[in-house]
Design a protein around this motif. Structure first.
Motif, PDB file in Angstrom:
ATOM      1  N   HIS A   1     -13.722   3.327   9.854  1.00  0.00           N
ATOM      2  CA  HIS A   1     -12.636   3.674   8.932  1.00  0.00           C
ATOM      3  C   HIS A   1     -12.749   5.113   8.421  1.00  0.00           C
ATOM      4  O   HIS A   1     -11.789   5.887   8.573  1.00  0.00           O
ATOM      5  CB  HIS A   1     -12.588   2.668   7.778  1.00  0.00           C
ATOM      6  CG  HIS A   1     -12.278   1.280   8.224  1.00  0.00           C
ATOM      7  ND1 HIS A   1     -11.010   0.855   8.551  1.00  0.00           N
ATOM      8  CD2 HIS A   1     -13.086   0.211   8.430  1.00  0.00           C
ATOM      9  CE1 HIS A   1     -11.041  -0.413   8.923  1.00  0.00           C
ATOM     10  NE2 HIS A   1     -12.300  -0.828   8.863  1.00  0.00           N
TER      11      HIS A   1
ATOM     12  N   VAL B   1      -8.536   1.412   7.095  1.00  0.00           N
ATOM     13  CA  VAL B   1      -7.420   2.007   7.832  1.00  0.00           C
ATOM     14  C   VAL B   1      -6.574   0.928   8.503  1.00  0.00           C
ATOM     15  O   VAL B   1      -5.390   1.126   8.752  1.00  0.00           O
ATOM     16  CB  VAL B   1      -7.943   3.020   8.868  1.00  0.00           C
ATOM     17  CG1 VAL B   1      -6.816   3.597   9.715  1.00  0.00           C
ATOM     18  CG2 VAL B   1      -8.688   4.154   8.161  1.00  0.00           C
TER      19      VAL B   1
ATOM     20  N   THR C   1     -11.499   9.532  -0.262  1.00  0.00           N
ATOM     21  CA  THR C   1     -11.459   8.084  -0.076  1.00  0.00           C
ATOM     22  C   THR C   1     -12.869   7.525  -0.154  1.00  0.00           C
ATOM     23  O   THR C   1     -13.834   8.167   0.273  1.00  0.00           O
ATOM     24  CB  THR C   1     -10.834   7.696   1.281  1.00  0.00           C
ATOM     25  OG1 THR C   1     -11.662   8.171   2.348  1.00  0.00           O
ATOM     26  CG2 THR C   1      -9.431   8.272   1.416  1.00  0.00           C
TER      27      THR C   1
ATOM     28  N   LEU D   1      -2.974   2.589   8.791  1.00  0.00           N
ATOM     29  CA  LEU D   1      -2.743   3.918   8.233  1.00  0.00           C
ATOM     30  C   LEU D   1      -2.758   5.003   9.308  1.00  0.00           C
ATOM     31  O   LEU D   1      -2.534   6.173   9.000  1.00  0.00           O
ATOM     32  CB  LEU D   1      -3.815   4.235   7.189  1.00  0.00           C
ATOM     33  CG  LEU D   1      -3.758   3.437   5.886  1.00  0.00           C
ATOM     34  CD1 LEU D   1      -4.974   3.738   5.024  1.00  0.00           C
ATOM     35  CD2 LEU D   1      -2.477   3.724   5.120  1.00  0.00           C
TER      36      LEU D   1
ATOM     37  N   ALA E   1     -12.427   3.057   2.040  1.00  0.00           N
ATOM     38  CA  ALA E   1     -11.027   2.759   2.363  1.00  0.00           C
ATOM     39  C   ALA E   1     -10.921   2.116   3.737  1.00  0.00           C
ATOM     40  O   ALA E   1     -11.659   2.472   4.659  1.00  0.00           O
ATOM     41  CB  ALA E   1     -10.199   4.042   2.317  1.00  0.00           C
TER      42      ALA E   1
ATOM     43  N   GLY F   1      -6.303   3.584   0.549  1.00  0.00           N
ATOM     44  CA  GLY F   1      -5.084   3.595   1.346  1.00  0.00           C
ATOM     45  C   GLY F   1      -3.900   4.105   0.551  1.00  0.00           C
ATOM     46  O   GLY F   1      -3.056   4.856   1.070  1.00  0.00           O
TER      47      GLY F   1
ATOM     48  N   VAL G   1       0.846  -1.205   0.000  1.00  0.00           N
ATOM     49  CA  VAL G   1       0.000   0.000   0.000  1.00  0.00           C
ATOM     50  C   VAL G   1       0.876   1.247   0.000  1.00  0.00           C
ATOM     51  O   VAL G   1       0.678   2.171  -0.795  1.00  0.00           O
ATOM     52  CB  VAL G   1      -0.956  -0.011   1.209  1.00  0.00           C
ATOM     53  CG1 VAL G   1      -1.856   1.231   1.171  1.00  0.00           C
ATOM     54  CG2 VAL G   1      -1.810  -1.272   1.215  1.00  0.00           C
TER      55      VAL G   1
END
Length: 272
Positions: free
Chosen positions: A228, A147, A142, A202, A145, A124, A94
């Motif tokens: 997320h 995390v 996003t 993330l 997405a 990501g 990623v």
């Protein structure tokens, strides 16, 4: 060439030369764009784990029409029309997109400033690109997405892995990825389900995102809860907007395209 599905939009195919192979890209531009609007910052789309340019379908063209901006999508190496890869991606794949691939895409397609829009794992990657190029990323969007590897995410991937034991499912994937279809599937399932991937997050990256952020997610997303987009909004350093879409699952741009296009257009208009 004129996009047949979206009148008033011109599309153009590109080939990007990377040391590891050729990367396919496509761009969409309003045919009536003025010189000023042609210089507007383009929107770059990052596809999901099984995705490619073709699987965005008519969304990039409609996005270009709705925003008046150029939209650009590319097949990551190993996906779609891009060249095959030999080994599986490293577990930092990623983050790697922002360091090993996206800079060459930018250079060869001739843009510096950009708006990043990523779906699922592509979200990501978009986050990493926004964090790595803070001076050039004007906005981050996003969509669904993740995390971190939430239990819901891993359970749904495990279910999908079982479903893909049916060769018919692989055949459908091969329609878009050719003989790379099995690699594409395993790059997704074996990376996310690898025990060492459990610590991926993330959370340490998001505070480096200083541009405005729009985080979209369907309330019924089978690959992640609303924690997320909420984390994306809370942990990003810049102004953020979180939108949870009703009656929507993991692919809002296909399941609820009008709402997504309106939200993205209004968000980008507010930046002007």
């Amino acid at each position: 060439m004129t996009d047949l599905q979206t009148p008033g939009i011109l599309s153009h195919d590109h080939w990007i030369e990377h040391p590891l192979g050729r990367i396919f890209a496509r761009s969409w531009t309003p045919s009536n764009a003025t010189a000023a609007s042609r210089s507007d910052t383009p929107i770059v789309l990052f596809h999901d784990s099984l995705g490619c340019v073709e699987l965005w379908r008519d969304f990039p063209a409609n996005l270009s029409a709705a925003t008046g901006r150029r939209a650009i999508a590319y097949d990551r190496l190993g996906f779609g029309k891009s060249d095959a890869r030999t080994g599986r991606p490293a577990l930092d794949f990623v983050a790697e997109e922002a360091t090993a691939y996206f800079p060459i895409v930018r250079e060869q397609l001739g843009f510096q400033r950009f708006i990043a829009l990523g779906h699922s794992v592509g979200g990501g990657m978009a986050i990493h690109c926004a964090a790595a190029f803070t001076a050039d990323c004007e906005a981050l969007i996003t969509e669904s997405a993740q995390v971190f590897p939430e239990d819901r995410t891993l359970e749904s991937i495990a279910v999908a892995k079982e479903q893909f034991k049916d060769e018919t499912q692989i055949g459908r994937l091969a329609k878009y990825h050719g003989d790379k279809a099995r690699w594409v599937l395993e790059a997704w399932t074996e990376s996310w389900l690898h025990p060492d991937f459990a610590s991926w997050s993330l959370a340490p990256v998001l505070p480096s995102v200083s541009c405005p952020v729009l985080a979209l997610q369907g309330i019924h997303d089978e690959y992640g809860s609303t924690c997320h987009p909420e984390m994306i909004g809370q942990l990003s350093a810049g102004p953020s907007q979180v939108e949870i879409l009703p009656d929507t699952y993991h692919v809002p741009h296909r399941e609820n395209p009008g709402t997504v296009l309106n939200l993205v257009s209004e968000f980008l208009d507010s930046l002007r």
